[in-house]
Design an enzyme around this catalytic site. Structure first.
Site, PDB file in Angstrom:
ATOM      1  N   SER A  25      57.797  13.804  48.869  1.00 41.56           N
ATOM      2  CA  SER A  25      57.826  13.216  47.218  1.00 41.56           C
ATOM      3  C   SER A  25      59.060  14.020  46.473  1.00 41.56           C
ATOM      4  O   SER A  25      59.374  15.027  46.924  1.00 41.56           O
ATOM      5  CB  SER A  25      56.889  13.399  46.531  1.00 41.56           C
ATOM      6  N   GLU A  29      60.731  14.818  42.580  1.00 43.77           N
ATOM      7  CA  GLU A  29      60.458  14.864  41.219  1.00 43.77           C
ATOM      8  C   GLU A  29      61.798  14.626  40.407  1.00 43.77           C
ATOM      9  O   GLU A  29      62.746  15.220  40.653  1.00 43.77           O
ATOM     10  CB  GLU A  29      60.115  16.199  40.820  1.00 43.77           C
ATOM     11  N   ARG A  57      48.680  20.363  31.336  1.00 45.06           N
ATOM     12  CA  ARG A  57      48.495  21.015  29.912  1.00 45.06           C
ATOM     13  C   ARG A  57      49.638  20.692  29.144  1.00 45.06           C
ATOM     14  O   ARG A  57      49.969  20.485  28.205  1.00 45.06           O
ATOM     15  CB  ARG A  57      47.809  22.335  29.894  1.00 45.06           C
ATOM     16  N   ASP A 106      53.647  23.290  28.563  1.00 41.73           N
ATOM     17  CA  ASP A 106      53.710  24.595  28.154  1.00 41.73           C
ATOM     18  C   ASP A 106      53.581  24.733  26.527  1.00 41.73           C
ATOM     19  O   ASP A 106      54.007  23.813  25.697  1.00 41.73           O
ATOM     20  CB  ASP A 106      55.361  24.843  28.464  1.00 41.73           C
ATOM     21  N   PHE A 126      65.311  29.567  35.890  1.00 36.36           N
ATOM     22  CA  PHE A 126      64.052  29.307  36.293  1.00 36.36           C
ATOM     23  C   PHE A 126      63.080  30.346  36.702  1.00 36.36           C
ATOM     24  O   PHE A 126      61.876  30.142  36.289  1.00 36.36           O
ATOM     25  CB  PHE A 126      64.233  28.371  37.747  1.00 36.36           C
ATOM     26  N   HIS A 147      57.030  18.607  48.021  1.00 36.36           N
ATOM     27  CA  HIS A 147      57.403  17.775  46.837  1.00 36.36           C
ATOM     28  C   HIS A 147      58.798  18.655  46.502  1.00 36.36           C
ATOM     29  O   HIS A 147      58.802  19.652  46.314  1.00 36.36           O
ATOM     30  CB  HIS A 147      56.212  18.137  45.862  1.00 36.36           C
TER      31      HIS A 147
HETATM   32  P1  FAD Z   1      46.171  24.460  32.743  1.00 35.62           P
HETATM   33  O1  FAD Z   1      45.675  23.874  34.171  1.00 35.62           O
HETATM   34  O2  FAD Z   1      45.445  23.990  31.701  1.00 35.62           O
HETATM   35  O3  FAD Z   1      46.276  26.116  33.022  1.00 35.62           O
HETATM   36  C1  FAD Z   1      47.046  26.497  32.169  1.00 35.62           C
HETATM   37  C2  FAD Z   1      46.644  28.119  31.935  1.00 35.62           C
HETATM   38  O4  FAD Z   1      45.245  28.158  31.327  1.00 35.62           O
HETATM   39  C3  FAD Z   1      46.466  28.756  33.402  1.00 35.62           C
HETATM   40  O5  FAD Z   1      46.797  30.281  33.022  1.00 35.62           O
HETATM   41  C4  FAD Z   1      45.017  28.640  33.464  1.00 35.62           C
HETATM   42  O6  FAD Z   1      44.099  29.852  34.176  1.00 35.62           O
HETATM   43  C5  FAD Z   1      44.171  28.842  31.983  1.00 35.62           C
HETATM   44  N1  FAD Z   1      42.952  28.110  31.835  1.00 35.62           N
HETATM   45  C6  FAD Z   1      42.550  26.814  32.251  1.00 35.62           C
HETATM   46  N2  FAD Z   1      41.374  26.588  32.074  1.00 35.62           N
HETATM   47  C7  FAD Z   1      41.180  27.748  31.101  1.00 35.62           C
HETATM   48  C8  FAD Z   1      39.918  27.941  30.350  1.00 35.62           C
HETATM   49  N3  FAD Z   1      38.867  26.893  30.175  1.00 35.62           N
HETATM   50  N4  FAD Z   1      39.866  28.876  29.525  1.00 35.62           N
HETATM   51  C9  FAD Z   1      40.874  29.792  29.481  1.00 35.62           C
HETATM   52  N5  FAD Z   1      41.917  29.669  30.565  1.00 35.62           N
HETATM   53  C10 FAD Z   1      42.044  28.666  31.093  1.00 35.62           C
HETATM   54  N6  FAD Z   1      55.311  20.759  32.093  1.00 35.62           N
HETATM   55  C11 FAD Z   1      55.741  19.843  31.155  1.00 35.62           C
HETATM   56  O7  FAD Z   1      55.981  20.169  30.042  1.00 35.62           O
HETATM   57  N7  FAD Z   1      55.964  18.572  31.625  1.00 35.62           N
HETATM   58  C12 FAD Z   1      55.968  18.244  32.815  1.00 35.62           C
HETATM   59  O8  FAD Z   1      56.238  16.844  33.585  1.00 35.62           O
HETATM   60  C13 FAD Z   1      55.621  19.248  33.880  1.00 35.62           C
HETATM   61  N8  FAD Z   1      55.385  19.071  35.136  1.00 35.62           N
HETATM   62  C14 FAD Z   1      54.886  19.933  36.112  1.00 35.62           C
HETATM   63  C15 FAD Z   1      54.654  19.522  37.629  1.00 35.62           C
HETATM   64  C16 FAD Z   1      54.191  20.679  38.303  1.00 35.62           C
HETATM   65  C17 FAD Z   1      53.849  20.423  39.560  1.00 35.62           C
HETATM   66  C18 FAD Z   1      53.972  21.960  37.966  1.00 35.62           C
HETATM   67  C19 FAD Z   1      53.525  23.105  38.748  1.00 35.62           C
HETATM   68  C20 FAD Z   1      54.040  22.324  36.602  1.00 35.62           C
HETATM   69  C21 FAD Z   1      54.699  21.339  35.611  1.00 35.62           C
HETATM   70  N9  FAD Z   1      54.771  21.549  34.255  1.00 35.62           N
HETATM   71  C22 FAD Z   1      55.334  20.641  33.416  1.00 35.62           C
HETATM   72  C23 FAD Z   1      54.476  22.765  33.539  1.00 35.62           C
HETATM   73  C24 FAD Z   1      53.198  23.201  33.007  1.00 35.62           C
HETATM   74  O9  FAD Z   1      53.098  22.009  31.983  1.00 35.62           O
HETATM   75  C25 FAD Z   1      52.864  24.314  32.435  1.00 35.62           C
HETATM   76  O10 FAD Z   1      52.925  25.488  33.677  1.00 35.62           O
HETATM   77  C26 FAD Z   1      51.749  24.598  31.617  1.00 35.62           C
HETATM   78  O11 FAD Z   1      51.902  25.859  30.977  1.00 35.62           O
HETATM   79  C27 FAD Z   1      50.456  24.552  32.413  1.00 35.62           C
HETATM   80  O12 FAD Z   1      50.099  23.487  32.794  1.00 35.62           O
HETATM   81  P2  FAD Z   1      48.711  23.340  33.686  1.00 35.62           P
HETATM   82  O13 FAD Z   1      48.585  21.935  33.776  1.00 35.62           O
HETATM   83  O14 FAD Z   1      48.902  24.079  34.709  1.00 35.62           O
HETATM   84  O15 FAD Z   1      47.675  23.849  32.620  1.00 35.62           O
END
Ligand code: FAD
Length: 288
Positions: A15, A17, A107, A109, A216, A266
């Protein structure tokens, strides 16, 4: 096609991105890249979205148009941290309207968002995954971090949280980019030991500039092996040699990952096709 179904076939998955273009010129470049990459028959392309919640419909539109016009299967990234439940629900309605069946639930950033409401509906991706799972409308993926998420106190803690995301309904995971495969394999061992059994697709990015690399690595806190750093320094003023070196590094990473059981690859393309094509050509024939 739902990505989850495709992963069940056991064939390696490939895939790309993309990010949604802001200008007409960028849009043209994206479509040109996507057309060229289509010839390599990717299983899907994914479209990022902004964590600030601005312009979510740009991602929806891109995912819909690439699917309708180029026949590419699309995965829409959906960040939740700056959205209300009602907004998420509306974005999902539009994705369904565009026939998009796959979401990478994130989530987003939080560090670069000004004025994030303290009374927001979502704090973590797990909550979004749970909401989307309840609708039953989408195949759901999530993000993971072989060198740990920058905010997590430890890799073990991060993996405990990842397990919650998978238990809530994330059916596969895509990794943050990494430049050393040992991080992926160590992560995989830990993930399996934690009881996470969904496919973990490695995310790779060919680095096409030294400055890009430091941007990065600072932002994402991923480590850079000495030989990659040395190569990028050596070829800093020779674009073609730098490109060749970078593609060779990423291709070697990709080949080892696939040979040692990764479910696919990916590729972070930054909307450009040349490096992605070169890497995929280097490894796809051998992937089986
Ligand atoms: P989460 O899974 O919510 O984790 C975030 C943090 O919170 C982690 O440290 C985790 O350990 C912690 N955590 C989770 N649950 C809990 C809880 N209940 N209590 C306490 N801590 C907790 N960003 C964008 O803005 N747009 C995009 O399109 C985008 N695409 C991405 C694609 C990929 C493949 C990746 C790897 C990242 C991407 N990101 C994108 C970046 C991402 O949004 C950030 O890294 C963000 O900070 C975390 O998102 P997450 O979904 O991993 O969060």
């Amino acid at each position: 096609m739902r990505v989850t179904e495709r992963l069940k076939s056991g064939k390696k998955l490939f895939s790309f991105e993309f990010f949604p273009p802001k200008t007409e010129e960028d849009a043209k470049r994206l479509f040109d890249s996507a057309r060229v990459l289509k010839a390599l028959e990717p299983d899907f392309v994914s479209i990022t979205n902004s964590s600030s919640g601005s312009a979510p419909y740009r991602t929806v539109a891109m995912a819909g148009v690439l699917k309708a016009e180029l026949g590419l299967e699309t995965v829409a990234h959906l960040t939740c941290v700056a959205h209300t439940r009602a907004e998420i629900s509306e974005i999902c309605r539009r994705l369904k309207e565009m026939n998009v069946k796959n979401i990478l639930a994130l989530r987003g950033d939080i560090h670069n968002i000004d004025g994030l409401s303290p009374r927001r509906d979502y704090s973590y991706a797990t909550q979004l995954v749970a909401d989307l799972k309840a609708t039953g409308d989408f195949s759901l993926g999530g993000a993971c971090y072989p060198e740990k998420h920058p905010d997590a106190p430890s890799l073990d803690e991060d993996i405990l949280r990842l397990k919650e995301k998978v238990d809530a309904g994330a059916e596969y995971l895509i990794t943050q980019l990494f430049f050393e495969n040992s991080h992926y394999f160590r992560f995989l061992d830990k993930v399996l030991a934690a009881g996470i059994s969904v496919p973990v697709i490695p995310g790779l990015m060919p680095v096409t500039g030294y400055k890009q690399l430091s941007n990065f690595t600072q932002m994402m806190k991923v480590s850079v092996p000495a030989e990659l750093r040395a190569g990028l320094e050596r070829w800093a003023d020779d674009k073609e040699s730098l490109f060749k070196f970078s593609v060779e590094h990423a291709s070697a990473q990709a080949a080892e990952l696939l040979a040692r059981g990764a479910p696919g690859l990916h590729l972070y393309t930054l909307n450009r096709s040349r490096a992605a094509i070169a890497i995929l050509k280097n490894v796809k024939g051998k992937a089986g």
